[in-house]
Design a protein around this motif. Structure first.
Motif, PDB file in Angstrom:
ATOM      1  N   LYS A  10       0.698  -1.256  -0.107  1.00  0.00           N
ATOM      2  CA  LYS A  10       0.043  -0.071   0.037  1.00  0.00           C
ATOM      3  C   LYS A  10       0.907   1.064   0.160  1.00  0.00           C
ATOM      4  CE  LYS A  10      -4.283   1.857   2.074  1.00  0.00           C
ATOM      5  NZ  LYS A  10      -4.563   2.185   0.627  1.00  0.00           N
ATOM      6  N   GLY A  11       0.575   2.182  -0.941  1.00  0.00           N
ATOM      7  CA  GLY A  11       1.600   3.299  -1.053  1.00  0.00           C
ATOM      8  C   GLY A  11       1.005   4.229   0.115  1.00  0.00           C
ATOM      9  N   GLY A  12       2.209   5.185   0.336  1.00  0.00           N
ATOM     10  CA  GLY A  12       1.918   6.109   1.449  1.00  0.00           C
ATOM     11  C   GLY A  12       1.517   5.803   2.881  1.00  0.00           C
ATOM     12  N   SER A  13       2.418   4.473   3.162  1.00  0.00           N
ATOM     13  CA  SER A  13       1.869   3.845   4.576  1.00  0.00           C
ATOM     14  C   SER A  13       3.228   4.109   5.355  1.00  0.00           C
ATOM     15  CB  SER A  13       1.852   2.301   4.389  1.00  0.00           C
ATOM     16  OG  SER A  13       2.460   1.716   3.426  1.00  0.00           O
ATOM     17  N   ALA A  14       3.957   5.207   5.124  1.00  0.00           N
ATOM     18  CA  ALA A  14       5.224   5.593   5.971  1.00  0.00           C
ATOM     19  C   ALA A  14       6.393   4.575   5.739  1.00  0.00           C
ATOM     20  CB  ALA A  14       5.084   6.065   7.263  1.00  0.00           C
ATOM     21  N   LYS A  15       6.350   3.824   4.921  1.00  0.00           N
ATOM     22  CA  LYS A  15       7.637   2.896   4.771  1.00  0.00           C
ATOM     23  C   LYS A  15       8.979   3.650   4.728  1.00  0.00           C
ATOM     24  CE  LYS A  15       6.089   1.596   0.640  1.00  0.00           C
ATOM     25  NZ  LYS A  15       4.619   1.845   0.877  1.00  0.00           N
ATOM     26  N   THR A  16       9.219   4.770   3.680  1.00  0.00           N
ATOM     27  CA  THR A  16      10.256   5.444   3.555  1.00  0.00           C
ATOM     28  C   THR A  16      10.621   6.356   4.993  1.00  0.00           C
ATOM     29  OG1 THR A  16       9.828   5.761   1.184  1.00  0.00           O
ATOM     30  CG2 THR A  16      11.557   7.325   2.151  1.00  0.00           C
ATOM     31  N   THR A  17       9.514   6.994   5.608  1.00  0.00           N
ATOM     32  CA  THR A  17       9.872   7.678   6.773  1.00  0.00           C
ATOM     33  C   THR A  17      10.433   6.743   7.767  1.00  0.00           C
ATOM     34  OG1 THR A  17       7.968   9.129   6.029  1.00  0.00           O
ATOM     35  CG2 THR A  17       8.503   9.117   8.309  1.00  0.00           C
ATOM     36  N   THR A  18       9.944   5.447   7.920  1.00  0.00           N
ATOM     37  CA  THR A  18      10.417   4.371   9.023  1.00  0.00           C
ATOM     38  C   THR A  18      11.416   3.983   8.695  1.00  0.00           C
ATOM     39  OG1 THR A  18       7.949   3.998   9.310  1.00  0.00           O
ATOM     40  CG2 THR A  18       9.736   2.135   9.880  1.00  0.00           C
ATOM     41  N   THR A  39      12.645   3.445  -6.762  1.00  0.00           N
ATOM     42  CA  THR A  39      13.323   4.385  -7.646  1.00  0.00           C
ATOM     43  C   THR A  39      12.775   5.827  -7.496  1.00  0.00           C
ATOM     44  OG1 THR A  39      11.584   3.835  -9.459  1.00  0.00           O
ATOM     45  CG2 THR A  39      13.571   2.858  -9.673  1.00  0.00           C
ATOM     46  N   GLN A  40      11.716   6.127  -6.714  1.00  0.00           N
ATOM     47  CA  GLN A  40      11.360   7.381  -6.365  1.00  0.00           C
ATOM     48  C   GLN A  40      12.313   8.061  -5.502  1.00  0.00           C
ATOM     49  OE1 GLN A  40       6.781   7.936  -5.201  1.00  0.00           O
ATOM     50  NE2 GLN A  40       7.369   6.000  -4.263  1.00  0.00           N
ATOM     51  N   GLY A  41      13.374   7.327  -4.966  1.00  0.00           N
ATOM     52  CA  GLY A  41      14.440   8.085  -4.298  1.00  0.00           C
ATOM     53  C   GLY A  41      14.222   8.634  -3.149  1.00  0.00           C
ATOM     54  N   ILE A 206       3.633   4.938  16.085  1.00  0.00           N
ATOM     55  CA  ILE A 206       4.055   5.991  15.854  1.00  0.00           C
ATOM     56  C   ILE A 206       2.847   6.987  15.544  1.00  0.00           C
ATOM     57  CG2 ILE A 206       5.587   7.613  14.247  1.00  0.00           C
ATOM     58  CD1 ILE A 206       6.967   5.246  15.437  1.00  0.00           C
ATOM     59  N   GLY A 207       2.987   8.229  16.466  1.00  0.00           N
ATOM     60  CA  GLY A 207       1.858   9.324  16.295  1.00  0.00           C
ATOM     61  C   GLY A 207       2.146  10.101  15.053  1.00  0.00           C
ATOM     62  N   VAL A 208       0.993  10.664  14.895  1.00  0.00           N
ATOM     63  CA  VAL A 208       1.233  11.929  13.936  1.00  0.00           C
ATOM     64  C   VAL A 208       2.211  13.066  14.289  1.00  0.00           C
ATOM     65  CG1 VAL A 208      -0.235  13.634  12.419  1.00  0.00           C
ATOM     66  CG2 VAL A 208      -1.050  11.587  13.061  1.00  0.00           C
ATOM     67  N   ASP A 209       3.100  13.465  13.453  1.00  0.00           N
ATOM     68  CA  ASP A 209       3.912  14.547  13.552  1.00  0.00           C
ATOM     69  C   ASP A 209       4.396  15.219  12.450  1.00  0.00           C
ATOM     70  OD1 ASP A 209       5.976  16.296  14.707  1.00  0.00           O
ATOM     71  OD2 ASP A 209       7.178  14.843  15.531  1.00  0.00           O
ATOM     72  N   ILE A 210       4.149  16.473  12.230  1.00  0.00           N
ATOM     73  CA  ILE A 210       4.324  17.239  10.805  1.00  0.00           C
ATOM     74  C   ILE A 210       5.799  16.992  10.754  1.00  0.00           C
ATOM     75  CG2 ILE A 210       4.181  19.344  11.807  1.00  0.00           C
ATOM     76  CD1 ILE A 210       3.079  18.381   8.387  1.00  0.00           C
ATOM     77  N   LEU A 212       7.810  14.844  11.015  1.00  0.00           N
ATOM     78  CA  LEU A 212       8.208  13.602  10.185  1.00  0.00           C
ATOM     79  C   LEU A 212       8.283  14.045   8.704  1.00  0.00           C
ATOM     80  CD1 LEU A 212       6.819  11.101  12.595  1.00  0.00           C
ATOM     81  CD2 LEU A 212       9.367  11.275  11.940  1.00  0.00           C
ATOM     82  N   ALA A 213       7.250  14.835   8.303  1.00  0.00           N
ATOM     83  CA  ALA A 213       7.161  15.158   6.762  1.00  0.00           C
ATOM     84  C   ALA A 213       8.142  16.227   6.527  1.00  0.00           C
ATOM     85  CB  ALA A 213       5.641  15.673   6.629  1.00  0.00           C
ATOM     86  N   GLN A 214       8.418  17.136   7.477  1.00  0.00           N
ATOM     87  CA  GLN A 214       9.199  18.235   7.355  1.00  0.00           C
ATOM     88  C   GLN A 214      10.736  17.757   7.043  1.00  0.00           C
ATOM     89  OE1 GLN A 214       8.135  20.749  10.466  1.00  0.00           O
ATOM     90  NE2 GLN A 214       6.657  21.762   9.248  1.00  0.00           N
TER      91      GLN A 214
HETATM   92  N1  LIG Z   1       3.931   9.948  11.489  1.00  0.00           N
HETATM   93  C1  LIG Z   1       4.030  11.002  10.635  1.00  0.00           C
HETATM   94  N2  LIG Z   1       3.154  11.994  10.832  1.00  0.00           N
HETATM   95  C2  LIG Z   1       2.786  12.879   9.857  1.00  0.00           C
HETATM   96  N3  LIG Z   1       3.297  12.798   8.496  1.00  0.00           N
HETATM   97  C3  LIG Z   1       3.840  11.372   8.303  1.00  0.00           C
HETATM   98  C4  LIG Z   1       4.134  10.647   9.202  1.00  0.00           C
HETATM   99  N4  LIG Z   1       4.422   9.497   8.497  1.00  0.00           N
HETATM  100  C5  LIG Z   1       4.804   9.716   7.210  1.00  0.00           C
HETATM  101  N5  LIG Z   1       4.338  10.989   7.042  1.00  0.00           N
HETATM  102  C6  LIG Z   1       4.226  11.440   5.723  1.00  0.00           C
HETATM  103  O1  LIG Z   1       3.208  10.841   4.963  1.00  0.00           O
HETATM  104  C7  LIG Z   1       3.839  10.609   3.695  1.00  0.00           C
HETATM  105  C8  LIG Z   1       3.884   9.249   3.213  1.00  0.00           C
HETATM  106  O2  LIG Z   1       5.094   8.734   3.903  1.00  0.00           O
HETATM  107  P1  LIG Z   1       6.178   7.810   2.930  1.00  0.00           P
HETATM  108  O3  LIG Z   1       6.809   8.849   2.067  1.00  0.00           O
HETATM  109  O4  LIG Z   1       7.127   7.434   4.182  1.00  0.00           O
HETATM  110  O5  LIG Z   1       5.236   6.851   2.694  1.00  0.00           O
HETATM  111  P2  LIG Z   1       5.584   5.460   1.891  1.00  0.00           P
HETATM  112  O6  LIG Z   1       4.996   4.205   2.251  1.00  0.00           O
HETATM  113  O7  LIG Z   1       7.128   5.576   1.547  1.00  0.00           O
HETATM  114  O8  LIG Z   1       4.946   6.044   0.287  1.00  0.00           O
HETATM  115  P3  LIG Z   1       5.323   5.248  -0.942  1.00  0.00           P
HETATM  116  O9  LIG Z   1       4.299   4.134  -0.836  1.00  0.00           O
HETATM  117  O10 LIG Z   1       5.001   6.563  -1.808  1.00  0.00           O
HETATM  118  O11 LIG Z   1       6.757   4.754  -0.984  1.00  0.00           O
HETATM  119  C9  LIG Z   1       4.753  11.371   3.411  1.00  0.00           C
HETATM  120  O12 LIG Z   1       4.443  12.757   2.911  1.00  0.00           O
HETATM  121  C10 LIG Z   1       5.365  11.407   4.948  1.00  0.00           C
HETATM  122  O13 LIG Z   1       6.059  12.820   5.137  1.00  0.00           O
END
Ligand SMILES: Nc1ncnc2c1ncn2[C@@H]1O[C@H](COP(=O)(O)OP(=O)(O)OP(=O)(O)O)[C@@H](O)[C@H]1O
Ligand SMILES: [Mg+2]
Length: 246
Positions: A10-18, A39-41, A206-210, A212-214
């Motif tokens: 699932k896209g956008g599930s914070a894989k990269t942030t994690t 490859t999104q890098g 992991i809670g919401v924290d802006i 983490l996006a910045q």
């Molecule tokens: N705990 C958090 N609080 C607030 N924003 C978050 C948090 N975790 C991730 N984000 C934001 O949510 C978005 C998706 O996160 P991320 O890019 O890590 O997901 P992903 O699973 O790697 O996406 P993709 O499937 O495109 O590779 C990003 O904009 C990121 O900054």
């Protein structure tokens, strides 16, 4: 060396942030290699680098060694193999076993204590190559209904992959992300994951924290940049819990 693959179709599930935050968190305990297999890098950007147009982790599928793709990062204990931005996995017929072969031939395990792999939101040859070297798979998920469904799908895919490799299922951890304890759906979704897939797999959320996006704008993982933020505290706890499991 312990290799943790961060994955969820699932896209956008914070894989990269994690991936970025646990890589820099673990770099406080030992040497870490971060492979940006998407490859999104975005993982490359998250540690202050750029995805490459010439030489990156994907170059191993065209004959490069893994070691020649390494570049240093903001953290002295953290080495990156960046994404190769124009790589197209679908141009290649059979990519099985290449990463595993590089690990073995280049004795990568002798140089690092941990390897963290960020993967694309697909179940393709890149993910399969990662699973062939995984000691552990970390599945971050947003606690909504479809997030829970995606965890189930991911676990089934992992069972299939283990079966086809003739090996046991690797150690799996499930991490709720962007969790808000005041939202009932979040609490219920985490409860469902506990009941359906096993309490022992679940990590603290992991809670919401802006911030983490910045952090992607500054290129400095929050775990290094902002020692007081909630996101930093949550990922620090996550790193400790992961270490216990490894
Ligand atoms: N705990 C958090 N609080 C607030 N924003 C978050 C948090 N975790 C991730 N984000 C934001 O949510 C978005 C998706 O996160 P991320 O890019 O890590 O997901 P992903 O699973 O790697 O996406 P993709 O499937 O495109 O590779 C990003 O904009 C990121 O900054
Ligand atoms: Mg990503």
């Amino acid at each position: 060396m312990k290799t943790i693959v961060v994955s969820n179709r699932k896209g956008g599930s914070a894989k990269t942030t994690t991936a970025v935050n646990i890589a820099s968190g673990l770099a406080q305990y030992g040497s870490v290699l971060l492979l940006d297999l998407d490859t999104q890098g975005h993982a490359s950007i998250g540690v202050g680098c750029e995805p490459s147009e010439e030489l990156g982790v994907h170059s191993i599928f065209d004959g490069a060694t893994l070691s020649e793709t390494f570049i240093p990062t903001v953290h002295e204990n953290l080495t990156l193999s960046p994404a190769l931005i124009h790589f197209d996995v679908y141009e290649y017929a059979d990519l099985r076993g290449i990463l595993k072969n590089r690990f073995k031939r280049e004795k990568i395990a002798d140089f690092f204590d941990y390897c963290i792999i960020d993967t694309p939101p697909t179940f393709d040859a890149l993910l399969k190559n990662s699973l062939e070297v995984a000691d552990s798979v970390l599945i971050p998920f947003v606690p909504h209904h479809l997030g829970v469904v995606a965890v189930g799908q991911m676990l089934r895919a992992l069972y299939q992959s283990a079966k086809s490799q003739g090996r046991e299922l690797v150690n799996v951890s499930i991490l709720p992300v962007m969790y808000n304890p005041h939202i009932n759906e979040h609490k219920e979704s985490v409860e469902k994951v506990k009941v359906s897939f096993g309490r022992e797999k679940l990590l603290s959320p992991i809670g919401v924290d802006i911030k983490l996006a910045q952090q992607f704008e500054s290129g400095s993982p929050i775990i290094l940049a902002d020692r007081r933020s909630k996101g930093m505290k949550d990922y620090k706890r996550c790193v400790l819990e992961l270490q216990e499991r490894l």
